[in-house]
Design an enzyme around this catalytic site. Structure first.
Site, PDB file in Angstrom:
ATOM      1  N   THR A  52      -1.779  -6.102  -7.004  1.00  9.72           N
ATOM      2  CA  THR A  52      -3.009  -6.254  -7.793  1.00  9.72           C
ATOM      3  C   THR A  52      -3.357  -7.740  -7.908  1.00  9.72           C
ATOM      4  O   THR A  52      -4.500  -8.154  -7.678  1.00  9.72           O
ATOM      5  CB  THR A  52      -2.839  -5.626  -9.195  1.00  9.72           C
ATOM      6  OG1 THR A  52      -2.620  -4.224  -9.036  1.00  9.72           O
ATOM      7  CG2 THR A  52      -4.069  -5.841 -10.060  1.00  9.72           C
ATOM      8  N   ASN A 131      -3.453   5.469  -0.388  1.00  7.36           N
ATOM      9  CA  ASN A 131      -2.393   5.860  -1.327  1.00  7.36           C
ATOM     10  C   ASN A 131      -2.496   7.303  -1.807  1.00  7.36           C
ATOM     11  O   ASN A 131      -1.515   7.894  -2.213  1.00  7.36           O
ATOM     12  CB  ASN A 131      -2.371   4.920  -2.546  1.00  7.36           C
ATOM     13  CG  ASN A 131      -3.739   4.679  -3.137  1.00  7.36           C
ATOM     14  OD1 ASN A 131      -4.704   4.456  -2.429  1.00  7.36           O
ATOM     15  ND2 ASN A 131      -3.826   4.724  -4.449  1.00  7.36           N
ATOM     16  N   GLN A 159       0.766   0.702   0.946  1.00  7.83           N
ATOM     17  CA  GLN A 159       1.326   2.020   1.249  1.00  7.83           C
ATOM     18  C   GLN A 159       1.794   2.115   2.693  1.00  7.83           C
ATOM     19  O   GLN A 159       2.519   3.046   3.045  1.00  7.83           O
ATOM     20  CB  GLN A 159       0.271   3.107   0.993  1.00  7.83           C
ATOM     21  CG  GLN A 159      -0.200   3.186  -0.437  1.00  7.83           C
ATOM     22  CD  GLN A 159       0.822   3.848  -1.348  1.00  7.83           C
ATOM     23  OE1 GLN A 159       1.693   4.594  -0.897  1.00  7.83           O
ATOM     24  NE2 GLN A 159       0.736   3.567  -2.639  1.00  7.83           N
ATOM     25  N   SER A 179       3.250  -4.836  -2.440  1.00 12.09           N
ATOM     26  CA  SER A 179       4.006  -4.627  -3.692  1.00 12.09           C
ATOM     27  C   SER A 179       5.417  -4.170  -3.343  1.00 12.09           C
ATOM     28  O   SER A 179       5.573  -3.252  -2.530  1.00 12.09           O
ATOM     29  CB  SER A 179       3.362  -3.523  -4.538  1.00 12.09           C
ATOM     30  OG  SER A 179       2.306  -4.020  -5.299  1.00 12.09           O
ATOM     31  N   HIS A 181       7.598  -2.489  -5.152  1.00 12.07           N
ATOM     32  CA  HIS A 181       8.098  -1.208  -5.671  1.00 12.07           C
ATOM     33  C   HIS A 181       7.689   0.001  -4.840  1.00 12.07           C
ATOM     34  O   HIS A 181       8.195   1.091  -5.058  1.00 12.07           O
ATOM     35  CB  HIS A 181       7.703  -1.030  -7.145  1.00 12.07           C
ATOM     36  CG  HIS A 181       6.244  -0.844  -7.380  1.00 12.07           C
ATOM     37  ND1 HIS A 181       5.702   0.353  -7.746  1.00 12.07           N
ATOM     38  CD2 HIS A 181       5.225  -1.702  -7.293  1.00 12.07           C
ATOM     39  CE1 HIS A 181       4.396   0.211  -7.888  1.00 12.07           C
ATOM     40  NE2 HIS A 181       4.081  -1.026  -7.619  1.00 12.07           N
ATOM     41  N   THR A 220       6.743 -20.461 -12.583  1.00 15.57           N
ATOM     42  CA  THR A 220       8.126 -20.304 -12.129  1.00 15.57           C
ATOM     43  C   THR A 220       8.318 -18.929 -11.503  1.00 15.57           C
ATOM     44  O   THR A 220       7.832 -17.921 -12.014  1.00 15.57           O
ATOM     45  CB  THR A 220       9.081 -20.517 -13.323  1.00 15.57           C
ATOM     46  OG1 THR A 220       8.840 -21.834 -13.824  1.00 15.57           O
ATOM     47  CG2 THR A 220      10.533 -20.387 -12.914  1.00 15.57           C
ATOM     48  N   CYS A 307      -1.737   5.269 -10.323  1.00 14.28           N
ATOM     49  CA  CYS A 307      -2.097   4.106 -11.132  1.00 14.28           C
ATOM     50  C   CYS A 307      -3.193   4.439 -12.137  1.00 14.28           C
ATOM     51  O   CYS A 307      -3.432   3.696 -13.061  1.00 14.28           O
ATOM     52  CB  CYS A 307      -2.564   2.967 -10.245  1.00 14.28           C
ATOM     53  SG  CYS A 307      -1.480   2.685  -8.869  1.00 14.28           S
TER      54      CYS A 307
END
Ligand code: PLP
Length: 372
Positions: A52, A131, A159, A179, A181, A220, A307
């Protein structure tokens, strides 16, 4: 990841001591793994909090950096909301946005992209694999068109990675959000591939500060998350061909099993140009909410996009491929994962068949009562 939680406390940007150097080495190793699954060079990758953020950085960063060239951006009706809503925001700032339609399988026509490009177009965003329905777009052809017309091309491969081969050079892609995950990495970490040559891309940063990630994304770094992301990419690189084959076989077997006990299953998405972990199926004559309630204790299932599953609106992807709101709501989406077995899928088919057949019977009785 564990040592970076409880032993290695270094900040990769503090290279005046060995703690920092070790953390920096771990980050660079991860960057190499991420780059490899895209066929890219490590120096083209910057880490973010997820796709995102990477998508927002692309859309706003390109819009601001190329404002003098033009104010027109092109995208597709079935993109993730991170893409659609960042374009909507730009529209409210005076940019011109073209949202292209898809066919009944969810594919965009490269000709439509070519026709939509004007001298003022600065960015085309088309995802690699969808997705919700798993359809793969003709990315190589779109990349070629964008190169010929000298327009930048963003391709959301969130995806796609881990489910198919992705190659930024072969496909002519300039920007790729990712992403961790979605590929068994940790949540809250991702990356953006930004092409450095042919052409060299300029991006206006969104987050200013200490100048981390070549000034493109200050703050960071999430070392632990990045290490996990890198390892997830390393495993993909090793396992991809074998996993793709397994997922395809499992998906096909699931479809055959379900079709034996349920009539009229509508399988959404392209039948062959698709990623095989994704299963999207619609059942006419069934109330969507009742269907989800009937299966959700036994299997992990989604209706609209994960989502956005807090909202009850029919999925924008399913309506874009022509499903009525009722059929879109009576749609289940399931993902086959690395750790699923054939027995899991047989169980899922059984649970779904039982629920659909029972609910269809109820609907038929209700209709008969209404006729009396
Ligand atoms: N793009 C696609 C295709 C997705 O499926 C998702 C999440 O599901 C995103 C972008 C957003 O990812 P994240 O929530 O990790 O930022």
């Amino acid at each position: 990841m564990l040592p970076f939680f409880n032993q290695e406390f270094g900040n990769p940007n503090s290279r005046t001591h060995s703690y920092g150097t070790r953390a920096a080495e771990a980050v660079e190793e991860a960057r190499g793994h991420v780059a490899k699954i895209l066929g890219a060079s490590p120096s083209d990758i910057i880490f973010t909090s997820g796709s995102t953020e990477a998508i927002n950085l692309t859309v706003f960063g390109i819009a601001r950096a190329y404002r003098e060239k033009g104010n027109h951006l092109i995208t597709v009706a079935t993109e993730h909301k991170a893409v659609l809503y960042s374009h909507r925001e730009l529209k409210s700032e005076g940019f011109e946005i073209t949202v292209l339609p898809v066919d009944k399988d969810g594919r965009i026509s490269p000709d439509d992209v070519a026709k939509a490009i004007t001298p003022k177009t600065i960015l085309v965003s088309v995802m690699m694999a969808n997705n919700e329905i798993g359809t793969i777009h003709p990315i190589q052809e779109i990349g070629k068109i964008c190169k010929e017309k000298e327009v930048l091309f963003q391709c959301d491969a969130v995806q796609a990675v881990g489910k198919m081969h992705v190659d930024v050079e072969k496909c002519g892609i300039d920007l790729v959000p990712l992403s961790a995950h979605k590929i068994y990495g940790p949540k809250g970490v991702g990356a953006l591939y930004i092409r450095k040559k042919n052409p060299r891309i300029r991006i206006q940063p969104m987050i200013f500060g200490g100048g981390h990630e070549k000034g493109m994304r200050s703050g960071t770094m999430n070392v632990t998350g990045i290490v996990g992301f890198g390892e997830a990419c390393r495993l993909i690189d090793q396992e991809l061909d074998r996993e793709m084959e397994t997922l395809k076989k499992m998906r096909e077997k699931f479809m055959r099993t379900l079709e034996k006990s349920v009539s009229d299953v509508q399988w959404n998405g392209h039948p062959t140009d698709r990623i095989h972990n994704n299963i999207s199926m619609s059942f006419s004559g069934v109330d969507g909410t009742a269907l989800v309630n009937a299966v959700k204790d036994d299997i992990a299932i989604s209706t609209g996009a994960t989502c956005t599953s807090v909202t009850v609106d029919p999925s924008h992807v399913l309506t874009a491929i022509g499903l009525s709101p009722d059929l879109a709501n009576a749609t289940l989406r399931m993902g086959i994962g690395r750790f699923n077995t054939d027995a899991d899928l047989d169980f899922a088919a059984d649970v779904i068949a039982h629920a659909v057949n029972k609910l269809r019977k109820v609907t038929r009785v209700d209709m008969k009562l209404a006729e009396l």
